[in-house]
Design a protein around this motif. Structure first.
Motif, PDB file in Angstrom:
ATOM      1  N   LEU B 105      26.905  -4.194  -3.968  1.00 20.97           N
ATOM      2  CA  LEU B 105      25.807  -5.023  -4.617  1.00 20.97           C
ATOM      3  C   LEU B 105      25.104  -6.264  -3.698  1.00 20.97           C
ATOM      4  CD1 LEU B 105      27.687  -6.233  -7.881  1.00 20.97           C
ATOM      5  CD2 LEU B 105      26.449  -4.265  -7.359  1.00 20.97           C
ATOM      6  N   LEU B 106      25.684  -6.197  -2.533  1.00 19.74           N
ATOM      7  CA  LEU B 106      25.266  -7.260  -1.539  1.00 19.74           C
ATOM      8  C   LEU B 106      23.706  -7.022  -1.287  1.00 19.74           C
ATOM      9  CD1 LEU B 106      25.966  -9.431   0.658  1.00 19.74           C
ATOM     10  CD2 LEU B 106      25.728  -7.308   2.386  1.00 19.74           C
ATOM     11  N   PRO B 107      22.882  -5.895  -1.009  1.00 16.10           N
ATOM     12  CA  PRO B 107      21.629  -6.174  -0.973  1.00 16.10           C
ATOM     13  C   PRO B 107      20.757  -6.536  -2.198  1.00 16.10           C
ATOM     14  CG  PRO B 107      22.633  -3.913   0.125  1.00 16.10           C
ATOM     15  CD  PRO B 107      23.752  -4.757  -0.814  1.00 16.10           C
ATOM     16  N   PRO B 108      20.346  -7.302  -2.147  1.00 17.64           N
ATOM     17  CA  PRO B 108      19.251  -7.514  -3.262  1.00 17.64           C
ATOM     18  C   PRO B 108      18.291  -6.609  -3.741  1.00 17.64           C
ATOM     19  CG  PRO B 108      18.496  -9.030  -1.420  1.00 17.64           C
ATOM     20  CD  PRO B 108      19.595  -7.934  -0.955  1.00 17.64           C
ATOM     21  N   LEU B 110      14.990  -5.095  -4.659  1.00 23.92           N
ATOM     22  CA  LEU B 110      13.654  -5.634  -4.178  1.00 23.92           C
ATOM     23  C   LEU B 110      12.503  -4.894  -5.065  1.00 23.92           C
ATOM     24  CD1 LEU B 110      14.393  -5.428  -0.419  1.00 23.92           C
ATOM     25  CD2 LEU B 110      14.218  -7.350  -1.938  1.00 23.92           C
ATOM     26  N   ARG B 150      24.721   1.778  -0.961  1.00 27.11           N
ATOM     27  CA  ARG B 150      24.373   0.286  -1.052  1.00 27.11           C
ATOM     28  C   ARG B 150      23.002   0.178  -0.849  1.00 27.11           C
ATOM     29  NH1 ARG B 150      27.424  -2.725   3.628  1.00 27.11           N
ATOM     30  NH2 ARG B 150      26.170  -1.809   5.108  1.00 27.11           N
ATOM     31  N   ILE B 151      22.258   1.205  -0.261  1.00 25.76           N
ATOM     32  CA  ILE B 151      20.756   0.991  -0.226  1.00 25.76           C
ATOM     33  C   ILE B 151      19.863   1.530  -0.888  1.00 25.76           C
ATOM     34  CG2 ILE B 151      20.735   0.437   2.474  1.00 25.76           C
ATOM     35  CD1 ILE B 151      19.962   2.983   2.911  1.00 25.76           C
ATOM     36  N   ARG B 153      20.707   0.970  -4.195  1.00 20.31           N
ATOM     37  CA  ARG B 153      20.251   0.003  -5.499  1.00 20.31           C
ATOM     38  C   ARG B 153      18.928  -0.638  -5.206  1.00 20.31           C
ATOM     39  NH1 ARG B 153      22.811  -4.303  -5.209  1.00 20.31           N
ATOM     40  NH2 ARG B 153      22.076  -5.150  -6.993  1.00 20.31           N
TER      41      ARG B 153
END
Lengths: 291, 237, 335
Positions: B105-108, B110, B150-151, B153
């Motif tokens: 969930l780290l990467p916001p 965009l 993760r990327i 998301r």
């Protein structure tokens, strides 16, 4: 056990807890800044003194009472800190990190020297906003001191929660490990760095305002405290936030007890503990060294 | 190659330095929307550096890098991310101080078009099972999957994947290959750095060969399959 | 190659030496002696930061500690000057061994904090110890006689004694740097893991360097106590530790002449600033601040860079542009 009268024992323990509260708050701020910036903020003590002076000046010239200063003063010092990071400290991230340390040290000289030049070295009293106290039976507990210990604990726990349990905290932790990668996720790490330095300075200023009614407001109040806090940090390790908080309170209490048992050693006991820790556990109690 | 549509990613004469030593000597390449393009080449040829330059991690870079028509050569990494590029580093970059879920969930987000966490957990149930363990406690393959997941998301359109198969067992390599293929089918544009020649030539629409910080050769998928020896010659030590 | 870069330094040395010899004819000797004491102090500090890569932040402990010991022995015990000086420097060396043993195991920033904290502990000790004179310090320290013969109360005789000792101290540092031992130190500075893998007992080398540095700092402090006839808490305070950092930085970290020039500049500046009384610390802080930001190479470092560029331009004009880049070299010197 030692044959000591209970009120004296608890009185010293309370003094120890108060000192411990300041050690904890300051080492927490140092650890937060160090975590992300890898900078030991030598200006931390000066920012603490600046916080106290802000409160004093706000009261004297703007009539802002203690409770207002408790908010305003950290805000002002935090903004100044952010500006310092943004305009100056940032230029040194590419060179050896001793230069960052030296820049914060020179900032400390500038702040402390200026305060001394403007206000003299003798210091000013700051009126206690919570006079009186309560007799607990075994000791007398002044309200203000109870407030200091309580608010420090709350602030330390809150800081820990923000960093360990929130989204913002996860950004911080990740950016501590790999700032570059975190930036490629679209997170503005340079801005986080600026805000973090400001927050660390604000935390120091908050401690300064808390200290104003207990100690006097004077220019040298931060420098001596900071060096003790360095010893606390060496003992507790800067790797963990909780470590620095627990070490702060623990060593404050130890200092209080020493004052009771062998007063001559009370100003050096923390350094002695530091020396022992270095001999027995060279990596510090927390045992995590960040290069 | 006459093209009327603007490429999604376009590099022109990109140079980059590590301190005083130059790593890229003028890389020129294009990646069109929906394509899967692979960079192959020997160790130290400049493949990873090319990806880092696109992601904005090489501060000392010159030339032109356009993403969706926007010039990024002077942009900070966080700004480049907002143009829809996402970078997955060779060492996976899983954070030890974050749980699996926090890593995910780290990467916001965009762009709204990204996958939700639920979608990802459905796609990779293993991540769901281990969501509360420490990120770096996952196996190498799981970490790689997490790093790619993760990327997804964020709603990024252009994925920069650096050697996703490195150091993984063959079974897992196949699994990663399937994932990359699925992503390609779902419309992601992918620039993949790969040393694993088989892996690269099976997946790619086109292949660029990088040598000494330059693109020295270009193969279409058909050429790569019909003349594997020519391609292999570039990679043999 | 080294011969070429050594020559200008040697020239500067000869100039300094010549100036030192005729100095008292031109400038007030006590002022010059003070500069020399701090030049020696800064040179000792520079041995660590410039050649081992250790930022020690508590060197006032050695400087001030020796000042107290020497002052006490001269004033109260009535020992001869040469023995008092030697005892002061030896006491500093002992403090250095103890501090070194505690601090050397930790690196970088921690090393700075530990040395600062230990120095502060020593400061508190000096506040309370009976022989330091507390807040007043030791004042009116008699200068005594050298070997029972030479009366040191005469400024000019004292001057040449101080000059000889400072010159030998700086020569000791210079020899240390340029010995095989110094080569190992530089190896540790540049790449510690490599030095370890080559089989060097890195911590032992660091400890020896630290002790030498403490001893020479002590020598400087002992001389200062005799020159100014004063040993106070200021000498052991963290501001003095900071001052020596500033002098070294200003002059040029990792250069032999740098600390001497830095000490001269800072002491001169302090002299001129006495008119600003209460603003001295602020001004010194500002000087420090901007030295760190834009003048990190220091006087000697900048001079060397300009000299090199000049030579390079003379040899091959078109290539000089690239080497002239800011900060391309400076951080390595200090790392």
């Amino acid at each position: 056990m030692l044959d000591l009268p209970a009120p004296a024992l608890f009185g010293q323990l309370l003094l120890g807890a108060i000192n411990g509260a300041f050690y904890a708050l300051l080492s927490l701020g140092l650890a937060v800044i160090f975590g992300l910036l890898h900078v030991v903020n030598f200006a931390h003590g000066a920012q603490y003194a600046l916080g106290a002076f802000c409160a004093y000046l706000l009261l004297k010239f703007a009539g802002v009472p203690y409770w207002g200063a408790l908010i305003l003063s950290p805000l002002i010092v935090g903004l100044l800190g952010s500006a310092f990071e943004r305009l100056f400290l940032r230029r040194l991230y590419d060179v050896d990190n001793i230069y960052q340390l030296l820049l914060t040290f020179s900032l400390a000289l500038i702040i402390e020297g200026t305060l001394r030049a403007l206000f003299g070295s003798s210091g000013f009293p700051y009126e206690n906003p919570l006079p009186g106290g309560i007799n607990l039976g075994f000791m007398f507990m002044p309200y203000y001191r109870a407030w200091v210990v309580a608010v420090s604990i709350v602030l330390c726990v809150a800081t820990w929660l923000v960093i360990e349990k929130t989204k913002l905290g996860s950004y911080l932790r990740a950016a501590t490990e790999r700032p570059d990668l975190v930036r490629t996720f679209g997170i503005n790490v340079p801005l986080m760095v600026t805000v973090t330095y400001g927050a660390g300075a604000a935390l120091a200023a908050f401690a300064g305002v808390l200290a104003a009614p207990i100690y006097q407001v004077n220019p040298g109040m931060g420098a001596n405290l900071l060096i003790i806090v360095f010893a606390v940090v060496v003992i507790g390790g800067m790797g963990s936030l909780m470590g620095s908080v627990v070490a702060g309170f623990g060593l404050g209490l130890l200092e209080g007890l020493t004052k009771l048992v062998y007063p001559t050693a009370s100003s050096t006991v923390i350094f002695v503990v530091m020396a022992l820790v270095l001999l027995l556990r060279p990596a510090g109690l927390a045992g995590r060294e960040v290069h | 190659m006459p093209e009327t549509v603007l490429p999604l990613l376009s590099l022109r004469d990109v140079c980059a330095n590590y301190g005083p030593s130059r790593a890229l000597h003028g890389v020129t390449l294009d990646v069109h929307s929906g394509e899967l393009v692979t960079l192959v080449g020997r160790n130290g040829a400049g493949k990873t550096t090319t990806l880092k330059a696109i992601a904005g991690l090489m501060r000392d870079r010159t030339g032109s890098i356009a993403i969706g028509g926007a010039e990024t050569i002077r942009l900070a990494p966080e700004k480049i991310a907002r143009l829809g590029a996402a970078y997955c580093p060779e060492e996976r970059g899983i954070f030890a101080s974050l749980s699996v879920e926090e890593n995910l969930l780290l990467p916001p987000v965009l762009h709204q078009s990204g996958y939700s966490a639920d979608d990802i957990y459905q796609l990779f149930p293993r991540l769901y099972e281990r969501r509360s363990s420490q990120g770096t406690k996952l196996s190498g393959g799981e970490q790689q999957i997490l790093a790619i997941a993760r990327i997804l998301r964020t709603g990024a359109k252009l994925l920069l994947l650096d050697e996703p198969t490195e150091g993984l067992a063959p079974v897992i390599v196949d699994q990663i290959g399937d994932i990359v293929r699925i992503l390609r089918q779902r419309g992601f544009t992918i620039l993949l750095v790969e040393q694993n020649f088989e892996f690269a030539s099976q997946l790619a629409d086109r292949i660029y060969v990088v040598e000494n910080g330059r693109v020295v050769e270009h193969f279409s998928a058909d050429e790569a399959r019909s003349q594997p020896d020519r391609l292999r010659a570039y990679l043999s030590v | 190659m080294p011969r070429i870069s050594l020559n200008p330094a040697a020239a500067i040395f000869l100039a300094l030496l010549a100036f030192g010899l005729v100095g008292p004819l031109l400038v007030y000797p006590v002022f010059l002696m003070k500069v020399m004491c701090f030049a020696l102090f800064a040179s000792a500090f520079n041995l660590l930061i410039g050649y081992v890569g250790l930022l020690a932040f508590g060197h006032a402990m050695f400087f001030g500690g020796a000042a107290y010991v020497t002052g006490y022995l001269l004033k109260v015990a009535g020992w001869p000057a040469e023995v008092s000086i030697l005892a002061g420097a030896t006491a500093a060396a002992v403090l250095g061994v103890i501090t070194g043993l505690l601090a050397i195991g930790r690196q970088g920033i921690y090393f700075a904090m530990i040395t600062l904290a230990l120095a502060q502990m020593f400061f508190f000790f000096c506040v309370q110890a009976p022989f330091t004179g507390g807040e007043n310090g030791l004042t009116a320290i008699p200068r005594g006689h050298l070997f029972g013969l030479l009366d040191l109360s005469d400024d000019v005789s004292l001057y040449y004694v101080v000059f000889a000792i400072v010159a030998s101290g700086i020569f000791l540092i210079y020899r240390t740097i340029h010995s095989p031992f110094g080569q190992v130190l530089k190896g540790i500075r540049d790449n510690e893991p490599r030095a370890i893998s080559l089989g060097y007992d890195v911590n032992r080398f660091k400890l020896i360097a630290f002790t030498i540095s403490a001893f020479v700092s002590g020598l400087a402090g002992a001389l200062k106590a005799i020159v100014l006839q004063l040993a106070t808490l200021v000498d052991v305070s963290w501001t003095t530790s900071g001052e020596v950092v500033l002098m070294t930085l200003m002059g040029g970290i990792g250069t032999v002449v740098g600390p001497i020039l830095g000490a001269a500049v800072i002491i001169t500046m302090q002299n001129y600033l006495t008119g600003f009384a209460e603003w001295v610390v602020t001004i010194q802080g500002l000087v420090f601040f901007f030295t760190v930001l834009i003048f990190r190479r220091g006087i000697a470092g900048e001079a060397e860079r300009i000299y090199r560029n000049f030579r390079l331009r003379a040899v091959s004009p078109p290539r000089s542009e690239k080497t002239g880049r800011q900060d391309a070299v400076a951080p390595r010197n200090a790392a």
